[in-house]
Write an enzyme that holds these catalytic residues in place. Structure first.
Site, PDB file in Angstrom:
ATOM      1  CG  LEU A 127      -2.051  -0.950   1.378  1.00 26.39           C
ATOM      2  CD1 LEU A 127      -2.831  -0.666   2.665  1.00 26.39           C
ATOM      3  CD2 LEU A 127      -2.976  -0.913   0.183  1.00 26.39           C
ATOM      4  CG  ASP A 128       0.337   4.312  -2.856  1.00 28.30           C
ATOM      5  OD1 ASP A 128       1.151   3.503  -3.348  1.00 28.30           O
ATOM      6  OD2 ASP A 128      -0.559   4.871  -3.513  1.00 28.30           O
ATOM      7  NE  ARG A 129       6.203   7.225   5.311  1.00 29.19           N
ATOM      8  CZ  ARG A 129       7.466   7.453   5.620  1.00 29.19           C
ATOM      9  NH1 ARG A 129       8.364   7.555   4.659  1.00 29.19           N
ATOM     10  NH2 ARG A 129       7.850   7.565   6.871  1.00 29.19           N
ATOM     11  CB  VAL A 144      -2.987   4.040   1.287  1.00 31.76           C
ATOM     12  CG1 VAL A 144      -4.239   3.176   1.229  1.00 31.76           C
ATOM     13  CG2 VAL A 144      -2.939   5.002   0.109  1.00 31.76           C
ATOM     14  CG  HIS A 152       0.199   6.493  -7.019  1.00 30.79           C
ATOM     15  ND1 HIS A 152       0.949   7.659  -6.996  1.00 30.79           N
ATOM     16  CD2 HIS A 152       0.744   5.704  -6.053  1.00 30.79           C
ATOM     17  CE1 HIS A 152       1.896   7.564  -6.074  1.00 30.79           C
ATOM     18  NE2 HIS A 152       1.791   6.380  -5.485  1.00 30.79           N
TER      19      HIS A 152
END
Length: 224
Positions: free
Chosen positions: A60-62, A64, A160
């Site tokens: 997961l993106d940081r 998120v 993204h």
């Protein structure tokens, strides 16, 4: 901040609810990452000596939050990787946006390009050179005075993707300055949360259904 809470654990898998702001894997900045923290958790819980095996199944993106799956055995890692490759795993996200989409539910199809230099993705209406098809379905599930909560089902897994596609239709995610929201959130998070997952256990072959609770901050924005 508690970096994670365990949602599910057995001999083969551990699934956690990641807090926003926590990296999944270490980067060049050296900040503590979820992978390292979970290894330490396993080492202490089971008093293990030596190196702990932990396979990163996805990321997961940081900024998120939500569900992240790790494999505790090499057998589980190989099989979970195959599940993701074949898209035999259901993943549902929640996203809070400041502008409600024109339709309360629908499908978005774009072609995504990614800039490695800026770490940004762009969603195009038509196919362009170097682009990859991106598809998701969304549904409005709640509204407050100023914000809308969307349930998002990913059909593809692009860089993204949700952030770029929602921004492309004029609905950037709350707090997501990178993709066009006007201001940051109080804790620096973006209001995108990996809410739900369903898959067949790679070893036990039973159906696993997991949910991560909504982040506390969202309640202050009228979400229940």
């Amino acid at each position: 901040m508690i970096p994670f809470t365990v949602i599910y654990e057995d001999n083969h898998l551990i699934v956690v609810n990641k807090a926003s702001g926590v990296l999944v894997q270490p980067d060049k900045n050296g900040d503590p990452a979820l992978e390292q923290l979970i290894k330490q958790y396993i080492k202490e819980k089971y008093t293990k000596s030596g190196e702990v095996f932990l396979g990163v199944v996805h990321r997961l993106d940081r900024p998120v939050s939500g569900l992240v799956i790790f494999a505790k055995t090499s057998k589980a890692l190989v099989r979970m990787n195959e599940l993701f490759k074949q898209r035999d795993i259901e993943k549902v996200y929640w996203a809070v946006v400041g502008t409600m989409p024109a339709e309360p539910e629908g499908k978005l199809v774009h072609w995504i390009t990614r800039s490695e230099k800026s770490n940004l993705s762009k969603a195009h209406k038509t196919e362009v050179k170097g682009s990859l098809r991106a598809e998701l379905q969304y549904k409005l599930i709640q509204r407050s005075d100023r914000y809308s909560l969307l349930e998002v089902h990913l059909m593809t897994g692009r860089h993204h993707q949700i952030r770029a596609q929602l921004s492309a239709i004029g609905c950037p995610i709350v707090g997501d300055l990178k993709y066009g929201f006007a201001r940051s959130s109080p804790d620096g998070s973006i209001f995108l949360h990996s809410r739900y997952t369903k898959f067949i256990h790679p070893v036990q072959k039973e159906e696993i259904i997991l949910e991560a609770p909504m982040p506390e901050l969202w309640h202050k924005y009228g979400m229940k």
